[in-house]
Write an enzyme that holds these catalytic residues in place. Structure first.
Site, short mmCIF file in Angstrom:
data_model
loop_
_atom_site.label_atom_id
_atom_site.label_comp_id
_atom_site.label_asym_id
_atom_site.label_seq_id
_atom_site.Cartn_x
_atom_site.Cartn_y
_atom_site.Cartn_z
N ASP A 41 0.86 -1.17 0.00
CA ASP A 41 0.00 0.00 0.00
C ASP A 41 0.89 1.21 0.00
O ASP A 41 2.02 1.17 0.47
CB ASP A 41 -0.88 0.01 1.25
N LYS A 63 0.18 4.05 -6.01
CA LYS A 63 0.44 4.96 -7.13
C LYS A 63 1.06 4.19 -8.28
O LYS A 63 2.20 3.77 -8.20
CB LYS A 63 1.39 6.08 -6.69
N MET A 207 -10.29 5.33 10.79
CA MET A 207 -10.75 6.09 9.62
C MET A 207 -11.88 7.04 9.98
O MET A 207 -12.76 7.28 9.16
CB MET A 207 -11.23 5.12 8.51
N1 SAH Z 1 -5.50 -2.65 8.93
C1 SAH Z 1 -5.19 -1.44 9.63
C2 SAH Z 1 -6.28 -0.44 9.56
C3 SAH Z 1 -6.58 0.05 8.17
S1 SAH Z 1 -7.77 1.30 8.13
C4 SAH Z 1 -4.84 -1.78 11.08
O1 SAH Z 1 -5.03 -2.91 11.51
O2 SAH Z 1 -4.30 -0.91 11.76
C5 SAH Z 1 -6.75 2.73 8.22
C6 SAH Z 1 -6.97 3.45 9.51
O3 SAH Z 1 -6.21 2.87 10.55
C7 SAH Z 1 -6.54 4.89 9.50
O4 SAH Z 1 -7.51 5.71 8.92
C8 SAH Z 1 -6.37 5.19 10.97
O5 SAH Z 1 -7.60 5.39 11.57
C9 SAH Z 1 -5.83 3.87 11.48
N2 SAH Z 1 -4.37 3.89 11.56
C10 SAH Z 1 -3.54 3.07 10.97
N3 SAH Z 1 -2.26 3.33 11.30
C11 SAH Z 1 -2.29 4.36 12.13
C12 SAH Z 1 -1.30 5.11 12.82
N4 SAH Z 1 0.00 4.83 12.69
N5 SAH Z 1 -1.71 6.11 13.63
C13 SAH Z 1 -3.00 6.39 13.76
N6 SAH Z 1 -3.97 5.73 13.11
C14 SAH Z 1 -3.64 4.73 12.32
#
Ligand code: SAH
Length: 601
Positions: A41, A63, A207
């Site tokens: 990603d 991208k 998110m």
């Molecule tokens: N699969 C991922 C989540 C994907 S959805 C997981 O398990 O973490 C993407 C969302 O995850 C972002 O919009 C945010 O809300 C959160 N997120 C992921 N990494 C983050 C980080 N380093 N700091 C804060 N929020 C994070």
């Protein structure tokens, strides 16, 4: 890389964790190291991309060359396509956090099953729990929260797209993002707010930033206490982590006032208060700084680890690489006194081997029999020599009865890994020290302090024994195993010896795309040699630094970037390319690290 025996490659859905490269699992790392293809990603931390097999095909689905966003359905197809294109290969699908926590990993897995592609899930540390942990907020706590609930703050029934190309530098610093088209998705949220408001546990929204004003209002309408403590944690676990505290009723205004940006998680509930006491992640002197370290990988790890420990995000970008020189016949082993240059073999004399090493067409391993002492002057030399020895079908028995000398302790330790104890190590760990030591033995001088021999139990002893000296009667039976850039110090002291170039050092002429992007967004570049400066300029001539507006690009390419330099020569090389320079007081890494910290504090 061959692993499974089926006709199609195997896909690994790997969780990269929340950002801190140390939070990638061991399993994830080991798959990345052997991957043939890595589909990642946008903005998976460059430090994690750095773990990937350097020969892997790197596919950024955030991208594509056309700058189009890659739809999820296209990614699914791509994985199947790669599995077919790389029969028996390893395809790593690298995703932020955990692949099955709002990561659409399930959808990718279903597509793989449908296409009869074997797959494995390598769970990752989800941001939902780890990001609060890095902010000192336990998601459950006895007496405060007996459950926690992870909720998406954004839903769409149609295709979600991956990040666009208009991200800011800060967004680029993180590996995950929120969908760009989230202007007001309240109509798209089909959450059961009444049920959520009744949940007694901690609520964690992923998110959710763009919709948080709406979410907070709906929760209050459904009876949730407006004073419920809440925290936004932005870019958690990265050097850019920030925590912003609020309450349910002030959520929306706080996001605007504090400019909370994605990726961020929102955590609500009594546990948030604990963050005020338990926030353990200190603001380190280099927090929020991205530094490019241009040293060779093995040398870089020392300085990289130190800069990382001081809070920086470090992108290791070695500007030189070593390549084995494969011996094939005797003419490459040339007596030093013949005065022949040992620089890179002429093009017509070498052919590329399948491993990408340069193979000399003319060296014979049997020449080894002509030498009684092998002297190693670098760990690279040791590694290349033994790799080639084994590749030729031989093993360490070829060295039976030979004396082994090493320039210093590190090379000595490397030899020990191959089961070889050194007979001679000078106390002065330089080529000159080694040359003088061997010269003295040849000249039958007594060396009391500069020689180590070993007793029968293998314990190093100082001093020399006359028997040792007698073993080394003939200077022409000394073989020096060195790289093409080794200077002539040893040869000058031992003119009768033979030098064998076992590896070559070459400039890195091109950086992979993901590294160029990381470099583009760096705060500063660390240089330890003039050649690193020159090679870096050549390899990044097409990179426009983010900190540099179009008008400030000089003809030399990168101009407004900051360079931390070791030594005046390096400084002037960097200056000549338009860098603003900061130079260490002494020519040591310690002094440079000190200077970097001083600069930023
Ligand atoms: N699969 C991922 C989540 C994907 S959805 C997981 O398990 O973490 C993407 C969302 O995850 C972002 O919009 C945010 O809300 C959160 N997120 C992921 N990494 C983050 C980080 N380093 N700091 C804060 N929020 C994070």
């Amino acid at each position: 890389m061959k692993e499974n025996s089926g006709k199609k490659g195997k896909v690994y859905l790997i969780g990269a964790g929340p950002g801190d490269p140390g939070l990638l699992t061991l399993r994830g790392k080991s798959v990345l190291e052997k991957a043939d293809v890595v589909v990642y990603d946008r903005l998976v931390s460059p430090a994690i991309l750095g773990f990937c097999n350097p020969k892997a095909r790197m596919v950024d689905v955030g991208k594509m060359p056309t700058h189009h966003k890659v739809k999820q359905s296209e990614i699914n197809k791509l994985l199947v396509q790669f599995a077919e294109e790389y029969p028996e290969g390893v395809i790593a699908r690298l995703k932020g956090g955990d692949p099955f926590v709002f990561g659409r990993g399930g959808e990718e897995a279903l597509e793989l099953v449908a296409a009869d592609v074997e797959f494995e899930v390598v769970p990752g540390i989800t941001s939902a729990i780890s990001v609060p942990a890095y902010a000192g907020i336990p998601v459950s706590h006895r007496g405060i929260a007996t459950s926690f609930h992870i909720i998406t703050g954004h839903e769409r029934s149609d295709e979600r797209t991956l990040a666009g190309s208009l991200q800011t530098r800060d967004e680029r610093a993180c590996q995950v993002f929120e969908p760009a088209e989230m202007s007001c998705a309240s109509d798209r949220l089909s959450l059961d707010f009444e049920a959520i408001a009744r949940c007694p546990g901690t609520l964690i929204f992923l998110m959710g930033i763009a919709n948080m004003d709406f979410i907070a209002r709906r929760l209050m309408e459904c009876g949730k206490d407006p004073k419920t403590p809440l925290a936004f944690i932005e870019k958690g676990t990265t050097p850019y982590q920030r925590t912003v505290m609020a309450t349910l009723e002030t959520a929306g205004e706080t996001i605007i006032r504090e400019n909370v940006t994605a990726p961020a998680i929102t955590i609500m509930g009594g546990v948030v208060e604990l963050g005020k006491t338990l926030a353990w992640k200190k603001n380190l002197p280099l927090s929020g700084k991205r530094l490019v370290v241009t040293r060779a990988a093995k040398q870089a790890s020392g300085i990289s680890a130190r800069l990382t420990a001081l809070g920086a995000e470090v992108i290791e970008t070695p500007m030189i690489e070593t390549r084995d020189v494969i011996p094939a016949s005797s003419s490459d082993v040339i007596p030093a006194q013949a005065g022949i240059s040992f620089a890179s073999p002429e093009k017509q004399n070498v052919v590329a081997s399948p491993e990408g090493a340069w193979q000399s067409t003319s060296v014979d391993w049997n020449t080894l029999a002509n030498f009684d002492l092998l002297a190693f002057t670098s760990t690279n030399g040791v590694e290349s020599f033994f790799k080639q020895l084994l590749a030729s079908g031989r093993d360490i028995r070829e060295l039976a009865g030979k004396k082994i000398a090493s320039v210093g302790k590190i090379t000595e330790k490397k030899l020990l890994e191959y089961g070889i104890r050194c007979d001679y190590v000078p106390e002065d760990h330089t080529g000159e020290g080694l040359g003088m030591l061997l010269r003295s033995i040849l000249d039958e001088r007594t060396l009391v302090n500069s020689l180590q021999t070993r007793d029968e139990s293998g314990i190093a002893l100082s001093g020399t024994r006359s028997a040792e000296s007698k073993d080394l009667l003939d200077e022409s039976r000394i073989l020096l195993l060195q790289g093409n850039l080794a200077d002539d110090t040893l040869l000058k002291l031992l003119p009768g010896a033979t030098r064998w170039v076992v590896y070559e050092t070459l400039p890195v002429t091109e950086l992979p795309e993901w590294k160029k992007e990381a470099v583009e967004n760096a705060d500063a570049i660390v240089f330890a040699s003039t050649s690193a400066v020159e090679n870096f300029i050549a390899a990044t001539s097409d990179v426009i630094p983010a900190t540099c507006a179009e008008h400030c690009r000089s003809e030399a390419g990168i101009s407004s970037h900051l360079a931390f330099c070791i030594g005046r020569m390096t400084e002037s090389a960097a200056k000549s390319h338009g860098f603003e320079t900061v130079t260490s007081d002494e020519t040591t890494m310690d002094s440079l690290v000190k200077k970097i910290v001083e600069y930023y504090t």
